[in-house]
Design a protein around this motif. Sequence first.
Motif, PDB file in Angstrom:
ATOM      1  N   HIS A  71      -6.967   5.709   9.951  1.00  0.00           N
ATOM      2  CA  HIS A  71      -6.729   6.999  10.612  1.00  0.00           C
ATOM      3  C   HIS A  71      -5.423   7.640  10.127  1.00  0.00           C
ATOM      4  O   HIS A  71      -4.686   8.256  10.885  1.00  0.00           O
ATOM      5  N   GLN A  72      -5.145   7.526   8.814  1.00  0.00           N
ATOM      6  CA  GLN A  72      -3.955   8.136   8.217  1.00  0.00           C
ATOM      7  C   GLN A  72      -4.374   9.268   7.294  1.00  0.00           C
ATOM      8  O   GLN A  72      -5.231   9.099   6.432  1.00  0.00           O
ATOM      9  N   LEU A  73      -3.720  10.419   7.473  1.00  0.00           N
ATOM     10  CA  LEU A  73      -4.027  11.590   6.658  1.00  0.00           C
ATOM     11  C   LEU A  73      -3.379  11.473   5.289  1.00  0.00           C
ATOM     12  O   LEU A  73      -3.954  11.807   4.270  1.00  0.00           O
ATOM     13  N   ASP A  74      -2.152  11.014   5.253  1.00  0.00           N
ATOM     14  CA  ASP A  74      -1.476  10.756   3.991  1.00  0.00           C
ATOM     15  C   ASP A  74      -0.456   9.647   4.229  1.00  0.00           C
ATOM     16  O   ASP A  74      -0.384   9.082   5.311  1.00  0.00           O
ATOM     17  N   VAL A  75       0.302   9.340   3.209  1.00  0.00           N
ATOM     18  CA  VAL A  75       1.255   8.246   3.345  1.00  0.00           C
ATOM     19  C   VAL A  75       2.672   8.717   3.026  1.00  0.00           C
ATOM     20  O   VAL A  75       3.427   8.071   2.321  1.00  0.00           O
ATOM     21  N   GLY A  76       3.032   9.860   3.518  1.00  0.00           N
ATOM     22  CA  GLY A  76       4.391  10.335   3.369  1.00  0.00           C
ATOM     23  C   GLY A  76       4.657  11.031   2.050  1.00  0.00           C
ATOM     24  O   GLY A  76       3.760  11.301   1.265  1.00  0.00           O
ATOM     25  N   VAL A  77       5.916  11.307   1.817  1.00  0.00           N
ATOM     26  CA  VAL A  77       6.343  12.053   0.633  1.00  0.00           C
ATOM     27  C   VAL A  77       7.262  11.184  -0.215  1.00  0.00           C
ATOM     28  O   VAL A  77       8.280  10.678   0.263  1.00  0.00           O
ATOM     29  N   ALA A  78       6.907  11.020  -1.485  1.00  0.00           N
ATOM     30  CA  ALA A  78       7.736  10.244  -2.413  1.00  0.00           C
ATOM     31  C   ALA A  78       8.804  11.142  -3.019  1.00  0.00           C
ATOM     32  O   ALA A  78       8.545  12.287  -3.356  1.00  0.00           O
TER      33      ALA A  78
ATOM     34  N   SER B  14      -0.533   1.717 -11.777  1.00  0.00           N
ATOM     35  CA  SER B  14       0.229   1.787 -10.535  1.00  0.00           C
ATOM     36  C   SER B  14       1.723   1.867 -10.774  1.00  0.00           C
ATOM     37  O   SER B  14       2.270   1.147 -11.601  1.00  0.00           O
ATOM     38  N   GLY B  15       2.365   2.748 -10.013  1.00  0.00           N
ATOM     39  CA  GLY B  15       3.817   2.823 -10.011  1.00  0.00           C
ATOM     40  C   GLY B  15       4.318   2.722  -8.588  1.00  0.00           C
ATOM     41  O   GLY B  15       3.550   2.877  -7.629  1.00  0.00           O
ATOM     42  N   THR B  16       5.594   2.469  -8.444  1.00  0.00           N
ATOM     43  CA  THR B  16       6.148   2.330  -7.105  1.00  0.00           C
ATOM     44  C   THR B  16       6.936   3.577  -6.745  1.00  0.00           C
ATOM     45  O   THR B  16       7.674   4.133  -7.562  1.00  0.00           O
ATOM     46  N   ALA B  17       6.757   4.033  -5.530  1.00  0.00           N
ATOM     47  CA  ALA B  17       7.393   5.263  -5.061  1.00  0.00           C
ATOM     48  C   ALA B  17       8.442   4.948  -4.007  1.00  0.00           C
ATOM     49  O   ALA B  17       8.327   3.979  -3.261  1.00  0.00           O
ATOM     50  N   GLY B  18       9.462   5.787  -3.969  1.00  0.00           N
ATOM     51  CA  GLY B  18      10.485   5.665  -2.949  1.00  0.00           C
ATOM     52  C   GLY B  18      10.652   6.989  -2.237  1.00  0.00           C
ATOM     53  O   GLY B  18      10.320   8.043  -2.767  1.00  0.00           O
ATOM     54  N   GLY B  19      11.154   6.967  -1.018  1.00  0.00           N
ATOM     55  CA  GLY B  19      11.337   8.200  -0.254  1.00  0.00           C
ATOM     56  C   GLY B  19      10.883   8.025   1.173  1.00  0.00           C
ATOM     57  O   GLY B  19      10.877   6.918   1.720  1.00  0.00           O
TER      58      GLY B  19
ATOM     59  N   TYR C 221       0.806  -1.222   0.000  1.00  0.00           N
ATOM     60  CA  TYR C 221       0.000   0.000   0.000  1.00  0.00           C
ATOM     61  C   TYR C 221       0.832   1.263   0.000  1.00  0.00           C
ATOM     62  O   TYR C 221       0.721   2.101  -0.869  1.00  0.00           O
ATOM     63  N   LEU C 222       1.695   1.393   0.978  1.00  0.00           N
ATOM     64  CA  LEU C 222       2.367   2.673   1.175  1.00  0.00           C
ATOM     65  C   LEU C 222       3.227   3.098  -0.010  1.00  0.00           C
ATOM     66  O   LEU C 222       3.411   4.276  -0.245  1.00  0.00           O
ATOM     67  N   GLY C 223       3.773   2.148  -0.767  1.00  0.00           N
ATOM     68  CA  GLY C 223       4.694   2.507  -1.829  1.00  0.00           C
ATOM     69  C   GLY C 223       4.070   2.754  -3.175  1.00  0.00           C
ATOM     70  O   GLY C 223       4.790   2.880  -4.150  1.00  0.00           O
ATOM     71  N   TRP C 224       2.732   2.861  -3.255  1.00  0.00           N
ATOM     72  CA  TRP C 224       2.103   2.938  -4.569  1.00  0.00           C
ATOM     73  C   TRP C 224       1.510   4.301  -4.867  1.00  0.00           C
ATOM     74  O   TRP C 224       0.923   4.949  -4.017  1.00  0.00           O
TER      75      TRP C 224
END
Length: 402
Positions: free
Chosen positions: A367-374, A343-348, A331-334
Amino acid sequence: MDERQFASMAGQFMRSSLDSWRRPQGQAFAVLHAGIGCEHLLKALLCRYDPLLISDKADWSHRFHALGFGDAPGVKPLSEAKTIGMVEAFKVASTTMRGRMPIDEKAFRPVADARNSVAHYAYHDEQTARTVLESGLRVVEAVRAELGLDPAAFWGEFRTVFTDLDKVAASPGQPAWANRPSLEVAAEEQALVERAAARLVLSAAVSAAVELAPGGFTDRADNHEHDTALTALVTGLRVAGSRARQSATDLLTEYGVLPFPARPDSTHASPGINQRAKTAMAVKVLISSSVIAGLVDISRTEHPDLPILKIVDTIDRSGWLRGRQGPDDGYLGWRRCPACGYSGTAGGNLTAVPCECYDTDCEHPGHQLDVGVAESFSCLFCGLALTDGEEVALAGVAHRDA
């Protein structure tokens, strides 16, 4: 559909063709642009008599637009309407010119074939380039005279030499660095080349998939044959995507956009880096989008009975690729690819940020607002690769709502 627009574009393409002829390694573009310019000018002549003359026999949309019914319900937009091909336009134009066309259909066909070879198959026959271009020039000049277009405006700097390709090649031009097309034009041309290349690769991949699973490729089946067929299709996408990715990198390097300067941290941002990142992102997205465009071409022209795009959508939604390459939670890396939509894969820094909703009606999954910054992105379907945080942010895939 407008005579003047066709004629104006024809002049631009013919001048570009002659400009390419005098450049090293420019024969393919000379043939391609001459073919397009020739077709445009032939259609300009036909539009002078009646725009209906360029309507494809099997398509009514162009007829409706030509007659003023383009806004009627059910009429496809003009961008989707079909017109007659280059050879058909030549035959009709020859009739209207009453013997003033300098060559016959047999001599003209190599002009169309050479244009199509470059545009659709990325193939160029150097042995026939001169003959093809000379034939195209003869046709264009005859039609130009028929239309009464000003030769100085139409041929520009080539007015006195266009009949002699040796003189064209020897004519003084701009310095080599200035003789290149703009990056925007070069990127559009490269996207067309990659689209043609993708068609060849994906045509073979789809055919292989059908052979491997003649009964299971169209319907989901949990068996070895089905997975093998999907592997063949995905492999074709990977090959085409890899080529498109490398082509974009090579083009951006040639024009000095890449590589980006090394930056120890964000406080050492290089002047103009944002614009360079924006340019790099736009070129990469444009060229990578040609891969799926090639697949669409295949699905429409070669395998109209196969739900190829639906199959790719199923691969994307099912996580068939994610389970093989993604993180454990899948989930988190897409992120969604800005070039093809899959779909692509993200890093960061992909650490989830919790929302501040404390009630049970919270709409944020987990309860997650976002999933970080790629800070990097790579597409599994079209090969798009964004390797700089600026590119990723400008492409709109840096953040993803949970």
